[in-house]
Structure formats: structure tokens, C-alpha cells
Scaffold this active site. Structure first.
Site, mmCIF file in Angstrom:
data_model
loop_
_atom_site.group_PDB
_atom_site.id
_atom_site.type_symbol
_atom_site.label_atom_id
_atom_site.label_comp_id
_atom_site.label_asym_id
_atom_site.label_seq_id
_atom_site.Cartn_x
_atom_site.Cartn_y
_atom_site.Cartn_z
ATOM 1 N N THR A 111 -41.125 -75.646 -0.237
ATOM 2 C CA THR A 111 -39.926 -74.946 0.529
ATOM 3 C C THR A 111 -39.762 -75.961 1.796
ATOM 4 O O THR A 111 -38.699 -76.392 2.043
ATOM 5 C CB THR A 111 -40.316 -73.567 0.921
ATOM 6 N N THR A 118 -51.424 -80.746 13.458
ATOM 7 C CA THR A 118 -52.414 -81.492 13.175
ATOM 8 C C THR A 118 -52.663 -81.329 11.287
ATOM 9 O O THR A 118 -52.168 -80.185 10.915
ATOM 10 C CB THR A 118 -53.706 -80.645 13.535
ATOM 11 N N CYS A 135 -37.268 -65.534 -8.456
ATOM 12 C CA CYS A 135 -38.411 -66.367 -8.437
ATOM 13 C C CYS A 135 -39.459 -65.484 -7.674
ATOM 14 O O CYS A 135 -40.406 -66.022 -7.240
ATOM 15 C CB CYS A 135 -38.021 -67.406 -7.377
ATOM 16 N N SER A 179 -45.042 -79.861 -4.259
ATOM 17 C CA SER A 179 -45.948 -78.876 -3.813
ATOM 18 C C SER A 179 -47.254 -78.559 -4.512
ATOM 19 O O SER A 179 -47.342 -78.610 -5.880
ATOM 20 C CB SER A 179 -45.277 -77.422 -3.651
ATOM 21 N N ASN A 188 -36.894 -73.750 -12.248
ATOM 22 C CA ASN A 188 -38.202 -72.849 -12.213
ATOM 23 C C ASN A 188 -37.933 -71.616 -13.091
ATOM 24 O O ASN A 188 -38.853 -71.239 -13.772
ATOM 25 C CB ASN A 188 -38.476 -72.320 -10.770
HETATM 26 N N1 PLP Z 1 -38.701 -75.389 -5.557
HETATM 27 C C1 PLP Z 1 -38.852 -75.163 -6.618
HETATM 28 C C2 PLP Z 1 -38.278 -75.403 -7.778
HETATM 29 C C3 PLP Z 1 -39.858 -74.033 -6.868
HETATM 30 O O1 PLP Z 1 -40.200 -73.401 -8.055
HETATM 31 C C4 PLP Z 1 -40.598 -73.488 -5.917
HETATM 32 C C5 PLP Z 1 -41.590 -72.302 -5.894
HETATM 33 O O2 PLP Z 1 -41.524 -71.422 -6.653
HETATM 34 C C6 PLP Z 1 -40.399 -74.247 -4.557
HETATM 35 C C7 PLP Z 1 -39.129 -75.041 -4.640
HETATM 36 C C8 PLP Z 1 -40.947 -73.637 -3.164
HETATM 37 O O3 PLP Z 1 -42.200 -74.356 -3.383
HETATM 38 P P1 PLP Z 1 -43.465 -73.586 -2.382
HETATM 39 O O4 PLP Z 1 -43.853 -72.318 -3.111
HETATM 40 O O5 PLP Z 1 -44.302 -74.508 -2.060
HETATM 41 O O6 PLP Z 1 -42.861 -73.279 -1.074
#
Ligand code: PLP
Length: 409
Positions: free
Chosen positions: A83, A247, A337, A209, A161
Site C-alpha cells: 500500500t 530507520t 479485499c 509486498s 487480486n
Molecule cells: N495491491 C494489491 C493488488 C494487493 O492485492 C494488495 C493486498 O492485498 C495491496 C496492493 C496492498 O498490499 P499490502 O497488504 O502489503 O499493503
């Protein structure tokens, strides 16, 4: 009692024991010598040997994450999540110009992109949202038509996703480059699962991520192609080339590095194994449940990703999930999600042409490194019972879809 089945690997993945071990050794090092060769609890910016040891670990992790994309280590900026990487990419680009300008994205992006685009709109940036077809794929010709003289950035996710569909990002990136704009791909779902090579595809920014590829939570990264001008969104001590002060999360970076290295080494074999399990699951399920249909593209999809609908029971996704949970299966809804939005129509399924009732349905079954054929077979036994237990939604019982026909072929 049978062990639980975890089929929600697109939400997050279990930590690979090899990753856990690399991080555990690191923790131990505060008190003695271990495989990393000395104390490493130090702050990577400190000049003493504890600090230098921590810096060496950060550099090693950066190199491993970079190698997964065929990038240069200096092009990797660590963040706390996917994110944050998405936010840094979008806000960083638009904070760096004089005029707000225009950007293009797709209708099916993750909220990390969508909500940031909404914010940019409030700041005066014009945003075009590209449609997708019934499989959830962006048409490159739509992108070519949407580009304007003042388009500064195009952002299209590598893999969705909710439905697992892969986008033609090489083609989209090429069109964008020819126009002279930057291309960002949210590759949080795709990284480590399908090849991503920034030396061959003109990607300028790419977010990742670690927890989606059997690494730790709380660590992500943004690939920033050398020469791309970006402004920070977090201010402070100037770490990560001034783009992400704070950090460094040394243990997280070590874990991310190890997860990236394993994913790179095992990607081809693991993808083939997951496609085999996925297709076995789909074939057996469609045989057991004629009302089941596949949502998304039949093969342009992530190796372990299935999104399923069940004709006549589309409004019952939450009940289905809870029933599966009671039967020992963790899966998720295609409609959201996160549990915060459970039961709401999915903006992804709506964009793909599903009506609001069907857009609340969808069962997301996502397989990962630690899933086995035995679990798939157990799931195929469990699911029909869970579907049976649902009360059919009478008014939609006669509904058939393109997906039904696909399964019955
Ligand atoms: N982008 C996509 C396509 C995702 O599927 C996700 C999480 O499900 C994210 C961004 C966000 O990632 P994070 O959970 O590391 O913040």
C-alpha cells in the site's frame, strides 16, 4: 481432527520456514555470532561496526529483491507495505511536477491505487479509468486512445487480486513509453509468481509486498527505474535515497530478500505445480457442482488463483465462507479485499459486467507453496456440502452465465 486448509494465499501467505530461519538468526545476532557473521541489531546509518553490519544486511536484501526483477539494487526503495509503495509511486510522481496533469488507471485496481487516485483527483489531477472486458483484461487500444498530451503516468496492475487475471503489461508499458509517459504497475500479487523483468519491459515503477510471497508482513518495496523523478511522501532522516525516511526494518528486509531469492529460484517449477493443482481443482469441482463457473480468464491468470461463482447462490458468499471456515477451510470472498467490505459488490466484478447481486458473490480460492493435492481433493469433497447448506436465492435460481457454459464444456 483433520488439519485446516489454507486457501487464501492472495490475502497473505504463511512465512516460509527458510525465511523465518534467516530472520531468527538475525534476531539472535544481537547476542552473539551467527550465520550473518556478527552483531546486526545496529542502525544501518550508524558508522560503528554494529551499524555497518546492519547496513550490509540491508544491502544484501536489496540485492536479492532487485535480482527478482532484473533491476539494479539502487532502484529498490523499501517501504512498510505494498500500500505504501503504491502511495509513494502515485503521490511521488504528482508531487514532482508543476502542473497536475492527467493519469490513466484501470477500473479494477486495488484500493491502494484507487483511493490514492481519488485523492489525486481532489488535488486537481485528471484521472481516466479504463474499462476491462468480461475476463477483467484491459484492452491496449483503449489505453492508446486515452493517452493525452498531458498524460504523465499510466498505472495498471500486473495481476488482479480478486479474479487473478494477468494484464498485458508489456504491451501497455510499451504504448505508454512511446507516448513519453511513466508506467507504474502494482505487482503486489504478481511478484514472485510470474516473471517480471524490468530489463526487458519498460516499467518505470513497480510495487511489491513481501507477505504475498511467503515473506514477512510490514515490508514492501517500490522499484524506481533509474532517472525517474519522484518526491517523498514521508519526511525525516533521508533513508532510502531520501524517498522513504525512517530507520530501516532490517529483519523485514532480510526476510524479504530471502523470500525473493527463493521465489526466483523456484518460480518456474512452482508455477507449473500450482497450475496443475488449480486445473485439477477446477475440473473436479465443475464435475461435482454443475452450477459452478470460473470468473476471470481461463488461463491468463495467476498460477494458484481461482475465482468461482455458483449460479443461484451469488448473494450467499459470506454464508459460504463461514460454512467453509467451520469445515476447516480458509478461503475468501471474491467480493472484497478485506472483511471491512464483506458483502458489498466488488468494483472488480462490476467492471467486468456482473450485476450487483452477482458482483457480491464469488469465492476466491488461492493456492500457495504449502498446499498439496490432498488438500485440493479434501476441498472438492467439502465444498458441495457447504453449497448445499446455503438457502438458494429463489429469484436468481434460474440464472445462467457465460461461466456455466465454460464449466459444462
Ligand atoms: N495491491 C494489491 C493488488 C494487493 O492485492 C494488495 C493486498 O492485498 C495491496 C496492493 C496492498 O498490499 P499490502 O497488504 O502489503 O499493503
Amino acid at each position: 481432527m483433520a488439519t485446516r486448509i489454507y486457501f487464501d494465499n492472495s490475502a497473505t501467505t504463511p512465512l516460509d520456514p527458510r525465511v523465518a530461519e534467516s530472520m531468527r538468526l538475525l534476531e539472535d545476532e544481537g547476542f552473539g555470532e551467527a550465520s550473518f557473521g556478527g552483531s546486526s541489531f545496529g542502525k544501518p546509518s550508524s558508522l560503528h561496526s554494529e551499524g555497518r553490519q546492519a547496513r550490509a544486511l540491508v544491502d544484501e536484501g536489496r540485492g536479492r529483491v532487485a535480482a527478482l526483477l532484473a533491476a539494479a539494487p539502487a532502484e529498490i526503495i523499501f517501504t512498510a507495505s505494498g500500500t505504501e509503495a503504491d502511495n509513494l509511486a502515485l503521490l511521488g510522481v504528482f508531487r514532482s511536477g508543476k502542473e497536475p496533469g492527467h493519469m490513466i488507471t484501470s477500473c479494477i485496481e486495488h484500493p491502494a491505487i484507487m483511493e490514492t487516485c481519488r485523492f489525486l483527483e481532489e488535488c486537481g489531477v485528471e484521472v481516466t479509468y479504463l474499462p476491462v472486458d468480461g475476463d477483467g483484461i484491459v484492452d491496449p487500444e483503449d489505453l492508446a486512445r486515452a493517452l493525452r498530451p498531458n498524460t504523465r503516468l499510466v498505472s495498471v496492475m500486473a495481476a488482479n487480486n480478486v479474479v487473478g487475471t494477468l494484464q498485458p503489461i508489456a504491451e501497455l508499458a510499451r504504448i505508454t513509453k512511446e507516448h513519453g509517459a511513466l508506467f507504474l504497475t502494482d505487482a503486489v500479487q504478481a511478484t514472485g509468481k510470474v516473471p517480471l523483468d524490468v530489463s526487458r519491459v519498460p516499467l518505470y515503477l513497480l510495487s511489491m509486498s513481501a507477505h504475498k510471497l511467503h515473506g514477512p508482513k510490514g515490508i514492501g518495496a517500490l522499484y524506481v527505474r533509474s532517472g525517474v523523478r519522484l518526491q517523498p511522501v514521508i519526511f525525516g532522516g533521508g533513508q532510502e535515497r531520501g524517498l522513504r525516511s525512517a530507520t530501516e526494518n532490517v529483519a523485514g528486509i532480510v526476510g524479504f530478500g530471502m523470500a525473493a531469492q527463493i521465489a526466483k529460484a523456484e518460480m518456474a517449477e512452482e508455477a507449473a505445480r500450482l497450475v496443475g493443482l488449480r486445473e485439477h481443482l477446477l475440473a473436479n469441482l465443475c464435475e461435482a457442482l454443475p452450477q459452478a463457473y470460473l470468473i476471470g480468464h481461463p488461463f491468463k491468470r495467476l498460477p494458484g488463483h481461482l475465482c468461482l461463482g455458483f449460479s443461484g447462490q451469488e448473494g450467499e458468499a459470506i454464508k459460504l465462507l463461514l460454512s467453509l471456515d467451520e469445515s476447516g477451510v480458509a478461503a475468501s470472498s471474491g467480493s472484497a479485499c478485506s472483511a471491512h467490505h464483506a458483502g458489498e459488490p466488488s468494483h472488480v466484478l462490476v467492471a467486468m459486467g456482473f450485476d450487483p447481486i452477482r458482483a457480491r458473490g464469488g469465492l476466491r480460492v488461492t493456492l500457495g507453496r504449502f498446499n498439496t493435492q490432498n488438500e485440493v481433493d479434501r476441498f472438492v469433497q467439502i465444498l458441495p456440502g457447504a453449497i448445499e447448506s446455503l438457502r438458494a436465492v429463489a429469484s436468481y435460481a434460474g440464472f445462467t452465465s457465460k461461466g456455466d457454459q465454460r464449466c459444462q464444456k
